[in-house]
Design a protein around this motif. Structure first.
Motif, PDB file in Angstrom:
ATOM      1  N   MET A   1       0.829  -1.202   0.000  1.00 33.49           N
ATOM      2  CA  MET A   1       0.000   0.000   0.000  1.00 33.49           C
ATOM      3  C   MET A   1       0.872   1.263   0.000  1.00 33.49           C
ATOM      4  N   PHE A   2       1.894   1.275   0.854  1.00 32.19           N
ATOM      5  CA  PHE A   2       2.735   2.466   0.948  1.00 32.19           C
ATOM      6  C   PHE A   2       3.610   2.646  -0.284  1.00 32.19           C
ATOM      7  N   GLU A   3       3.964   1.518  -0.938  1.00 35.40           N
ATOM      8  CA  GLU A   3       4.700   1.625  -2.194  1.00 35.40           C
ATOM      9  C   GLU A   3       3.848   2.319  -3.250  1.00 35.40           C
ATOM     10  N   ARG A   4       2.563   1.979  -3.279  1.00 36.72           N
ATOM     11  CA  ARG A   4       1.666   2.599  -4.274  1.00 36.72           C
ATOM     12  C   ARG A   4       1.499   4.092  -3.994  1.00 36.72           C
ATOM     13  N   ILE A   5       1.435   4.464  -2.714  1.00 35.78           N
ATOM     14  CA  ILE A   5       1.345   5.885  -2.374  1.00 35.78           C
ATOM     15  C   ILE A   5       2.590   6.621  -2.836  1.00 35.78           C
ATOM     16  N   ALA A   6       3.749   6.015  -2.599  1.00 36.01           N
ATOM     17  CA  ALA A   6       4.999   6.641  -3.026  1.00 36.01           C
ATOM     18  C   ALA A   6       5.056   6.776  -4.548  1.00 36.01           C
ATOM     19  N   ASP A   7       4.640   5.728  -5.266  1.00 31.84           N
ATOM     20  CA  ASP A   7       4.652   5.788  -6.730  1.00 31.84           C
ATOM     21  C   ASP A   7       3.729   6.883  -7.244  1.00 31.84           C
ATOM     22  N   LEU A   8       2.564   7.039  -6.613  1.00 36.82           N
ATOM     23  CA  LEU A   8       1.637   8.108  -7.013  1.00 36.82           C
ATOM     24  C   LEU A   8       2.291   9.472  -6.830  1.00 36.82           C
ATOM     25  N   ALA A   9       2.959   9.661  -5.705  1.00 37.41           N
ATOM     26  CA  ALA A   9       3.619  10.940  -5.443  1.00 37.41           C
ATOM     27  C   ALA A   9       4.722  11.209  -6.453  1.00 37.41           C
ATOM     28  N   ILE A  10       5.454  10.176  -6.833  1.00 45.17           N
ATOM     29  CA  ILE A  10       6.569  10.354  -7.760  1.00 45.17           C
ATOM     30  C   ILE A  10       6.062  10.628  -9.178  1.00 45.17           C
ATOM     31  N   ARG A  11       5.048   9.881  -9.603  1.00 43.47           N
ATOM     32  CA  ARG A  11       4.565  10.012 -10.989  1.00 43.47           C
ATOM     33  C   ARG A  11       3.624  11.195 -11.169  1.00 43.47           C
ATOM     34  N   ARG A  12       2.873  11.554 -10.143  1.00 38.71           N
ATOM     35  CA  ARG A  12       1.840  12.592 -10.288  1.00 38.71           C
ATOM     36  C   ARG A  12       1.975  13.637  -9.174  1.00 38.71           C
ATOM     37  N   SER A  13       3.168  14.048  -8.878  1.00 39.62           N
ATOM     38  CA  SER A  13       3.390  14.945  -7.747  1.00 39.62           C
ATOM     39  C   SER A  13       2.666  16.279  -7.911  1.00 39.62           C
ATOM     40  N   ARG A  14       2.768  16.877  -9.088  1.00 37.13           N
ATOM     41  CA  ARG A  14       2.127  18.190  -9.291  1.00 37.13           C
ATOM     42  C   ARG A  14       0.607  18.072  -9.279  1.00 37.13           C
ATOM     43  N   LEU A  15       0.093  16.980  -9.842  1.00 36.22           N
ATOM     44  CA  LEU A  15      -1.354  16.772  -9.813  1.00 36.22           C
ATOM     45  C   LEU A  15      -1.842  16.628  -8.373  1.00 36.22           C
ATOM     46  N   VAL A  16      -1.098  15.880  -7.565  1.00 36.82           N
ATOM     47  CA  VAL A  16      -1.469  15.713  -6.154  1.00 36.82           C
ATOM     48  C   VAL A  16      -1.513  17.063  -5.452  1.00 36.82           C
ATOM     49  N   LEU A  17      -0.534  17.917  -5.726  1.00 33.05           N
ATOM     50  CA  LEU A  17      -0.480  19.220  -5.071  1.00 33.05           C
ATOM     51  C   LEU A  17      -1.607  20.133  -5.550  1.00 33.05           C
ATOM     52  N   VAL A  18      -1.947  20.063  -6.835  1.00 34.36           N
ATOM     53  CA  VAL A  18      -3.055  20.868  -7.352  1.00 34.36           C
ATOM     54  C   VAL A  18      -4.366  20.435  -6.699  1.00 34.36           C
ATOM     55  N   VAL A  19      -4.583  19.125  -6.625  1.00 33.62           N
ATOM     56  CA  VAL A  19      -5.792  18.609  -5.977  1.00 33.62           C
ATOM     57  C   VAL A  19      -5.845  19.057  -4.516  1.00 33.62           C
ATOM     58  N   ALA A  20      -4.694  19.034  -3.838  1.00 33.14           N
ATOM     59  CA  ALA A  20      -4.653  19.446  -2.437  1.00 33.14           C
ATOM     60  C   ALA A  20      -5.027  20.916  -2.285  1.00 33.14           C
ATOM     61  N   VAL A  21      -4.512  21.769  -3.173  1.00 34.08           N
ATOM     62  CA  VAL A  21      -4.818  23.199  -3.106  1.00 34.08           C
ATOM     63  C   VAL A  21      -6.311  23.436  -3.319  1.00 34.08           C
TER      64      VAL A  21
END
Length: 742
Positions: free
Chosen positions: A1-21
Motif C-alpha cells: 500500500m505504501f509503495e503505491r502511495i509513493a509511486d503516485l507521489a513520484i509520478r503525479r506529484s504536481r497533480l497531487v499538489l493541485v488537488v490538495a490546493v
C-alpha cells in the motif's frame, strides 16, 4: 500500500499538489460557516432526570431562574421611597424584554428572601429564553444593557447561570487570544531551531493548514445534523497544528536522512513513505481510537471533541501520506534550502542523537536501578488521585473580579438561601391540596432546607410558614412545581446528598417527580460520565492493543505500552488534582481550589493518552525496524532511541508549548487542561520514552516480541508490514558494544 502511495507521489506529484490546493480552498469555504452551526453548552446528559426536569419547567412553567440581578441602594435600604420607585421602574423595563420570562423581584413580592440581611440589596430573578446558544446571546445583550449604575444611585450586577455564561464567553476568547499570541511565535521559532532550514520548517504548517481547514468543514457538516459544541474549534486548531508538526517532523527527518546517504530523491521518497509513512498511519490510528472513545458519552460537549479529534487526526495523516511525499518530489534537495547558521550539516547524515543513545545504554545496563526512582516519583505524583472528587463548572472557574462571581458571593453571605441554586421538583400531574401540602412539609423538614415554595404556600422547618399564600405560577392543571431552597454551599457534598434525599422521599400517590436544579445536574453528570468511563477505557484499551499488535506482531509490546501510559497519565492527573483541587500552588496560578471539572478531566485524559501513543509508535517503529533487520534487542533499542530521541523530544516540546500557553488563562479549567496536557506530553517524552521504555525492553529481553503461534500467523497475514526492498543495514550503534557486555 505504501509503495503505491509513493509511486503516485513520484509520478503525479504536481497533480497531487493541485488537488490538495483545490481541496483546501473548498474545505476552507465550507468550514467558514462552521461557527454559525455550532452551539454552546452541552455539559448535561439529555436523558438524565435533571435535564428532563429542566425541559418540563421550560415547557410548562416558563423556565428556571437563570439570571440574577443584584440591585444595591446607594444609601439606606432598598425599600425607601426613592429606591422603591427606581427599583419598580427597573423591573418594569425588564418585564418588557421579549427575551425574558418569569421576572420576579423584591419590589413585586416584598419577600424577605429577596432582600439582603442588611436591607441594602435586593434581587430580581428572571429566565432568559432560548436554547443554550440563544441564551448566551440574549443574556449578553441584557447584561450589557442593564448592568451598571442608574440615576438615583442604584447599581446593578448580573449573576446566575447565564451571568456566568456571559463572563465565560467574554473571558475565554481573551484567554485563547493570549495563548495563541504566546504559542504561535514560539512554535515558529522552535520549528526553525529543530529543522535548521526555512523551507523544512514551513512544511509542517502546510499539513496543519489542511488538517484545520478539513476539520472545520467536517464540523460544519455535522453541525447540520447533530449538536456540536463550539469548543471543538479550539481542539481543532491546537491538535491540527500539533499533529501536522509531529507527522511532518517524522517524514522530513527520514527524507533528509535518506538524501544524506546519497539516495536519489525518488528512492528517498519511497523509503520515507514505506517506513515513516507506515509509522504515521499507525500513530494516527492509535490517536484516533483514543479520541473516538469520547463518542460514547451522552454529553455533546464531549462527543464534539471526539468528532473534531478523529477528523483532525485522519485528515492530518492522509495529507501527510499524500501531500508531503509530493512536496518532497518537487523540492528534492531544496528541502534543506534556507539553512540557518546554527544548523549542523552532519545532523542530516546521521539522525542518531548521542545524548539519547547514551541514556538508553545507561538504562539498559542498570534497568532496575534507573527505572525504580522514576516509577517512584510518578507513583508519588499520582497519589492525590486517591482523594479526587469531580464537579461541574460554576462561577469559581472565573477570576475573583468577575461580576457573576461577585454576585454569587453576595448571595451566599447576605441572603437566606439561594434561589438560583434551588432544587426543583416537578410533579407530572395535578395534585390535590392536602397531599401537596404534606409533601411540601416533608421536604421542608429535610436537613439544610430553608424553605419550600409551592402553589399552596411556603413551608419551613417541617411546617407551613405562609400557608395559603402560595405562588400561583407554580401550579398548572397538568403539573405542580416545588422549589426547595437550602442554605448549603452549592455543589457541596451536603448539597448533593440533599438531592438524593429529595429523590428518595415518597411523592404524592400516583405522581412521578422529576428533580432538577444545579446540584441535581451535578449528581446526574457525575453518574452519567462515571457510568461511561469504564466503557470508554475498555474501548481505548482493546482497540489500542489490537492496533499495536498489528503494528509490532507482539502481544507483550501493547501491554507494556498500556501500562507505562497509564502510569504517566496517572502522575499527570495526580499533579493536576494536587494543584486545582487540593489548592497547592493555587495562589501562584490565581485559581480557586474546587473539585476537578469532570468533562475536562476526561477530555485531558483521552487527549494525553492519544498523544502518548503517538510517541509510543514513533519510538517502537524504529526499534522494530532494526529488530527486523536482525539486530539483537539491546542494539535495536539503543540505536532506535538514538534515531528517534531528537524527533520525539522536538515534537513533544513543540506540542507542549501550545498547551502550556493555556496556563496563562484566567479561566481555571482552561489552565488545568493546558498545564495537564503539556505536562503529560513532557512526562511521556522524557521519563517514559527515555527511561521506562528501554528499562522495560531490557528486562523483557527476547520475550518483548513474543506472540503465540496462531497470532504470529495472523499477524503474518493481516499485519501491516513494510513492503518493497529493505534498505541497507544501518551501521552498528557506537553504544552497542558497551551495552552487550551486560
Amino acid at each position: 500500500m505504501f509503495e503505491r502511495i509513493a509511486d503516485l507521489a513520484i509520478r503525479r506529484s504536481r497533480l497531487v499538489l493541485v488537488v490538495a490546493v483545490v481541496a483546501v480552498a473548498l474545505m476552507g469555504a465550507v468550514g467558514a460557516g462552521a461557527f454559525g452551526k455550532l452551539k454552546g453548552g452541552g455539559y448535561d446528559d439529555p436523558s438524565s432526570q435533571s435535564s428532563r426536569a429542566g425541559k418540563a419547567i421550560e415547557e410548562k412553567f416558563g423556565g428556571e431562574t437563570n439570571l440574577v440581578l443584584l440591585v444595591r441602594a446607594p444609601e439606606g435600604r432598598v425599600d425607601t421611597p426613592e429606591a422603591d420607585r427606581n427599583g419598580r421602574a427597573l423591573v418594569a423595563d425588564l418585564k418588557g424584554e421579549k427575551a425574558l420570562d418569569n421576572v420576579v423581584s423584591y419590589w413585586d413580592t416584598r419577600s424577605p428572601d429577596l432582600r439582603s440581611k442588611d436591607g441594602r440589596e435586593a434581587l430580581v430573578l428572571a429566565h432568559v429564553k432560548g436554547d443554550t446558544t440563544e441564551q448566551e446571546k440574549n443574556a449578553k445583550s441584557l447584561v450589557d444593557e442593564y448592568s451598571g449604575s442608574y440615576e438615583g444611585g442604584l447599581t446593578v450586577r448580573a449573576g446566575g447561570g447565564t451571568g456566568v455564561g456571559v463572563d465565560l464567553s467574554t473571558q475565554v476568547p481573551k484567554d485563547l487570544l493570549l495563548a495563541e499570541a504566546i504559542a504561535v511565535p514560539l512554535t515558529l521559532l522552535l520549528l526553525l531551531v529543530v529543522f535548521g532550514s526555512v523551507v523544512a520548517a514551513l512544511l509542517p504548517l502546510v499539513i496543519g493548514t489542511i488538517a484545520i481547514a478539513g476539520t472545520f468543514a467536517e464540523l460544519f457538516l455535522l453541525g447540520g445534523v447533530t449538536d456540536v459544541s463550539n469548543s471543538a474549534t479550539n481542539l481543532t486548531t491546537a491538535l491540527g497544528l500539533g499533529l501536522g508538526i509531529d507527522y511532518a517532523l517524522l517524514m522530513i527527518s527520514r527524507f533528509r536522512e535518506q538524501l544524506a546517504t546519497g539516495a536519489s530523491v525518488d528512492d528517498a521518497v519511497r523509503h520515507t513513505v514505506r517506513t515513516a509513512g507506515r509509522t504515521v498511519a499507525f500513530s494516527a490510528a492509535t490517536v484516533a481510537v483514543a479520541l473516538a472513545a469520547l463518542l460514547v458519552f451522552p454529553q455533546y460537549f464531549l462527543r464534539s471533541f471526539g468528532y473534531a479529534g478523529v477528523g483532525v487526526v485522519a485528515i492530518a495523516a492522509i495529507s501527510t501520506l499524500f501531500v508531503m511525499p509530493a512536496l518532497f518530489v518537487v523540492l528534492g534537495h531544496r528541502v534543506n534550502s534556507g539553512r540557518l547558521p546554527w544548523a549542523k550539516k552532519e545532523r542530516a547524515a546521521d539522525s542518531r542523537t548521542p545524548l539519547w543513545g547514551r541514556l538508553a545504554r545507561t538504562v539498559m545496563r542498570r534497568p532496575a536501578l534507573t527505572a525504580l526512582p522514576v516509577l517512584a516519583v510518578l507513583l508519588l505524583a499520582a497519589s492525590p488521585l486517591l482523594g479526587i472528587t469531580l464537579g461541574t463548572p460554576d462561577e469559581r472557574v472565573l477570576p475573583e473580579d468577575a461580576e457573576s462571581r461577585q454576585v454569587s458571593s453576595v448571595l451566599r453571605e447576605k441572603f437566606s438561601g439561594n434561589d438560583d441554586s434551588a432544587i426543583h421538583v416537578i410533579l407530572d400531574k395535578s395534585v390535590a391540596k392536602a397531599p401537596l401540602e404534606s409533601y411540601a412539609t416533608e421536604l421542608s423538614g429535610l436537613d439544610g432546607v430553608v424553605r419550600v415554595e409551592a402553589g399552596t404556600g411556603t413551608y419551613a422547618l417541617g411546617r407551613p410558614a405562609e400557608a395559603g399564600t402560595g405562588n400561583a405560577a407554580l401550579s398548572r392543571p397538568d403539573a405542580q412545581r416545588l422549589n426547595v431552597v437550602s442554605d448549603l454551599e452549592p455543589k457541596s457534598d451536603r448539597a448533593q446528598a440533599l438531592v438524593e434525599k429529595v429523590r428518595a422521599l415518597a411523592p404524592p400517590a400516583g405522581s412521578e417527580p422529576l428533580v432538577g436544579g444545579v446540584d441535581a445536574e451535578l449528581v446526574d453528570s457525575k453518574d452519567s460520565i462515571g457510568g461511561q468511563v469504564p466503557v470508554a477505557l475498555a474501548l481505548v484499551a482493546v482497540t489500542t492493543f489490537v492496533l499495536l499488535f498489528l503494528f509490532t506482531g507482539s502481544v507483550v509490546q501493547p501491554l507494556r505500552a498500556l501500562v507505562l501510559n497509564v502510569i504517566s497519565l496517572g502522575a499527570t492527573l495526580g499533579v493536576m488534582t494536587w494543584i486545582f483541587q487540593d489548592g497547592n500552588l493555587a495562589s501562584l496560578l490565581g485559581v480557586t481550589p474546587q473539585p476537578m471539572e469532570a468533562s475536562m478531566t476526561v477530555l485531558m485524559f483521552v487527549i494525553a493518552f492519544g498523544l502518548s501513543m503517538d510517541y509510543e509508535v514513533f519510538v517502537t517503529s524504529r526499534i522494530k525496524e532494526l529488530h527486523d533487520q536482525g539486530r539483537d534487542n539491546e542494539s535495536a533499542v539503543t540505536d532506535g532511541l538514538g534515531h528517534t530521541g531528537r524527533i520525539v523530544t522536538a515534537a513533544a516540546c513543540l506540542l507542549a508549548v501550545s498547551f502550556f500557553a493555556f496556563g496563562t488563562a484566567q479561566v481555571s479549567f482552561m489552565q488545568m487542561f493546558g498545564l495537564g496536557s503539556g505536562l503529560a506530553i513532557l512526562i511521556d517524552a522524557v521519563a517514559v520514552r527515555g527511561v521506562l521504555v528501554p528499562a522495560a525492553m531490557r528486562l523483557l529481553g527476547r520475550s518483548a516480541w513474543y506472540a503465540p503461534g496462531f497470532l504470529r500467523k495472523f499477524h503474518g497475514r493481516f499485519g501491516l508490514s513494510e513492503s518493497g526492498p529493505e534498505p541497507a543495514p544501518v551501521e552498528a550503534s557506537p553504544y552497542v558494544r558497551s551495552a552487550t557486555k551486560v
